[in-house]
Design an enzyme around this catalytic site. Structure first.
Site, PDB file in Angstrom:
ATOM      1  CG  ASP A 245      27.742  70.438-107.811  1.00 38.96           C
ATOM      2  OD1 ASP A 245      27.770  71.336-108.668  1.00 38.96           O
ATOM      3  OD2 ASP A 245      27.049  70.508-106.777  1.00 38.96           O
ATOM      4  CD  GLU A 319      31.038  73.841-109.570  1.00 41.20           C
ATOM      5  OE1 GLU A 319      30.414  74.773-110.076  1.00 41.20           O
ATOM      6  OE2 GLU A 319      30.590  73.191-108.608  1.00 41.20           O
TER       7      GLU A 319
END
Ligand SMILES: *[C@@H]1O[C@H](CO)[C@@H](O)[C@H](O)[C@H]1NC(C)=O
Ligand SMILES: *[C@@H]1O[C@H](CO)[C@@H](O)[C@H](O)[C@H]1NC(C)=O
Length: 604
Positions: A245, A319
């Site tokens: 993330d 990401e």
């Protein structure tokens, strides 16, 4: 193995000699006539799979509290088998005060009670693995909840934890010595200063997201080691890898010798106020070169773990919303370091939209394939929990064509929950709004610009209470109003549906060597008609024709060298008058707006 052997045997009448060389299986094929078939490389489990993103809060509620949970996911794993999905990645399921719905983790080693228990997680993994489904977790290394022990210890200057986060003294106000100023003008992704005052520690801490999400200090060795410990912990529990993330935010520019932080330059954007991200140009808070070594070290851990335990490959998916250069660097440095197995390709989200022409599509797709380092695996993403849903960003009539691109382009297909049935954004009133991004930056008039809630409404299983998501009529976010028309059960029953197209293409993807191993040719034939040709000598050619525009358009297929006629319709978008088995001659073909044809042609 069996299948390739059979395909070769039937289509060519060949003698297959199987040789096992250095642990990898290679095929030597002696064709009796025609050109020799290409060497078919054995692919690792992930290299041509479909990865499906689950937003656990909104997937399936087992205990009737209106919130999705792990048991709910476990109860629906057969959906993935039926759909041909090879792996699921789940947004965070770890202990969290839920300020940012799980992206503010307070215990990285345990499961959020609302979602279930460790035993439920183990059961999920066990059943998924029995069904041949891999399970990927969301790894959130950039920050921890301010309720985590890491933070409370750091705030209290507990030895070993003092520098776990980014702490800074105030700037002094030259006009007023008792006035406390923030250390720099950096702005959080959710609006407002990145700096928050701690009364306990009498210093500011940095947060690139909500103030309850304190940024770890990745210049601290203890933090880097702890991240590896967390990763290893879940790998040992059976996780097959991680989605990483918010990686571009891992590092910020370090303070100078006097402890002073530099300001960002102003972007000059007149439409934003000084509290909004975009008011400054972010050169100090994202894409710092230091972060890549951290990502490469995580890859080393993954490779090491595989070697030590003999497990299947544990994949790392980054990401990263970044420019093409910084994005490709996540794959590795092209000299001596491997990086993430792939960085997510967000081009269909950030660079293409309802207004894009076929040329825009061809350009963006080819751009990724051109910049990707040699030998790496591509991927395609059409939506996620942070973005408007795919049909809401494009058009309803483009769902099948977009899913076809996802499933027929080379590499890994990534599907966000609901894309397989064409789910659209739900409407969420200001009163029902839960997203911290909307609450921080919005007001009743403009919150929808910032809200991620519309893409997070619960999954539509059927037309019963709460769309079959929950037995509770009250759910954490309301069910989107269109669930009676758009739901999985209805689409399984309908003669033609988005789901049936998705499933047929998913099957084609698994059965056609051309799609797993073939070459690609992607081109705009006209303003609106895009063609994707997948070809591989001796194998059938697969062609996608897709009108991405709003008017009918005629394309001349004789312009595409790779195609030999005649073509047979394998599948078509649900409104197309061409149905499976129809023949299309190699000549002019007119496609209606949004129409997509998936065609099979003889080998080139
Ligand atoms: C100086 O700053 C303090 C703290 O912000 C404030 O209370 C005070 O009014 C300021 N003094 C002047 C003269 O502006
Ligand atoms: C990409 O971003 C990096 C880091 O911000 C910058 O140095 C570089 O010039 C950018 N490259 C392109 C092609 O925009």
């Amino acid at each position: 193995m069996q299948k390739w052997c059979k395909v070769l045997g039937i289509t060519l009448g060949v003698v297959v000699v199987l040789g096992v060389v250095a642990g990898s299986i290679t095929w030597a094929v002696l064709a009796s006539q025609g050109p020799p078939p290409p060497e078919i490389k054995d692919l690792d489990w992930w290299e041509h799979t479909i990865i499906y993103q689950i937003y656990p809060r909104s997937f399936k509620d087992d205990n009737g509290d209106g919130i999705g949970d792990l048991k709910g996911i476990t109860s629906k794993l057969e959906h993935f088998v039926e759909t041909g999905v090879g792996a699921i990645w789940m947004s965070p399921i770890f202990v969290s005060p839920m300020v940012d719905f799980g992206y503010d983790i307070s215990d990285f080693y345990d499961i959020q009670p609302e979602y279930g228990t460790m035993a439920d997680f183990e059961e999920l993994v066990k059943k998924a693995h029995e069904l041949g489904i891999k399970v990927l977790l969301d790894f959130v290394p950039n920050h921890a909840s301010t309720e985590s022990v890491y933070f409370t210890r750091s705030e209290a200057r507990t030895p070993g934890y003092e520098n776990y986060f980014v702490w800074a003294d105030p700037r002094t106000d030259p006009n007023n010595a008792s006035n406390r100023l923030v250390p720099s003008n950096w702005i959080s992704q959710f609006g407002g200063s990145v700096w928050e005052w701690s009364d306990t520690r009498q210093q500011y801490y940095l947060h690139q997201f909500a103030k309850e999400q304190a940024d770890f200090n990745f210049r601290e060795t203890g933090v880097k080691i702890e991240m590896l410990n967390i990763m290893r912990f879940w790998m040992e529990k059976g996780a097959d890898g991680y989605r990483l993330d918010a990686i571009p935010h891992l590092f910020e520019t370090a303070p100078d010798a006097n402890g002073m932080y530099p300001d960002e330059p102003l972007s000059g954007n007149m439409f934003l106020n000084p509290d909004q991200p975009g008011y400054t140009t972010q050169i100090h808070v994202r894409d710092l070169i230091d972060l890549y070594d951290v990502v490469y070290a995580w890859r080393d851990l993954s490779d090491q773990f595989k070697e030590e335990t003999g497990s299947d490959t544990k994949i790392m998916l980054a990401e990263a919303y970044a420019n093409i250069t910084m994005t490709m660097l996540y794959y590795g440095n092209e000299r001596d370091r491997q990086g993430a197995h792939f960085p997510f390709n967000f081009d269909f989200i950030t660079s293409l939209s309802a207004g894009s022409s076929a040329r825009d599509f061809a350009y963006m797709i080819n751009r990724w394939l051109t910049y990707m380092p040699y030998g790496k695996v591509a991927n395609w993403v059409f939506g996620n929990h942070d973005q408007k849903r795919m049909p809401s960003r494009f058009r309803d009539n483009m769902v099948d064509g977009l899913n076809a691109l996802n499933l027929l382009l080379p590499g890994v297909a990534v599907t966000y929950q609901g894309e397989e049935i064409g789910m659209k954004d739900g409407y969420i009133s200001w009163e029902d709004t839960k997203d911290v991004s909307a609450c921080n930056q919005g007001n009743p008039d403009n919150y929808l610009e910032y809200s991620r809630d519309p893409a997070r409404t619960p999954y539509h299983w059927d037309s019963s209470t709460s769309a079959g998501f929950s037995t509770n009529t009250s759910t954490w976010l309301p069910i989107a109003q269109d669930y009676r028309e758009i739901n999985l059960e209805a689409q399984k029953e309908a003669p033609r549906s988005h789901y049936k197209v998705y499933k047929a293409l998913s099957y084609l993807r698994r059965s056609e060597t051309t799609l797993s191993h073939g070459h690609h040719h992607i081109q705009a034939l006209t303003q609106n008609v895009l063609v994707v040709v997948r070809y591989l000598v001796t194998y059938d050619t697969i062609v996608l024709l897709f009108n991405v525009g709003t008017v009918p358009d005629t394309a001349d297929l004789t312009r595409v060298e790779m195609i030999t006629g005649p073509l047979t319709v394998y599948e078509s978008s649900i409104h197309s008058v061409r149905v499976n088995g129809n023949t299309i001659q190699l000549g002019e073909v007119t496609l209606q707006p949004g129409e997509a044809l998936i065609l099979r042609a003889p080998p080139t």
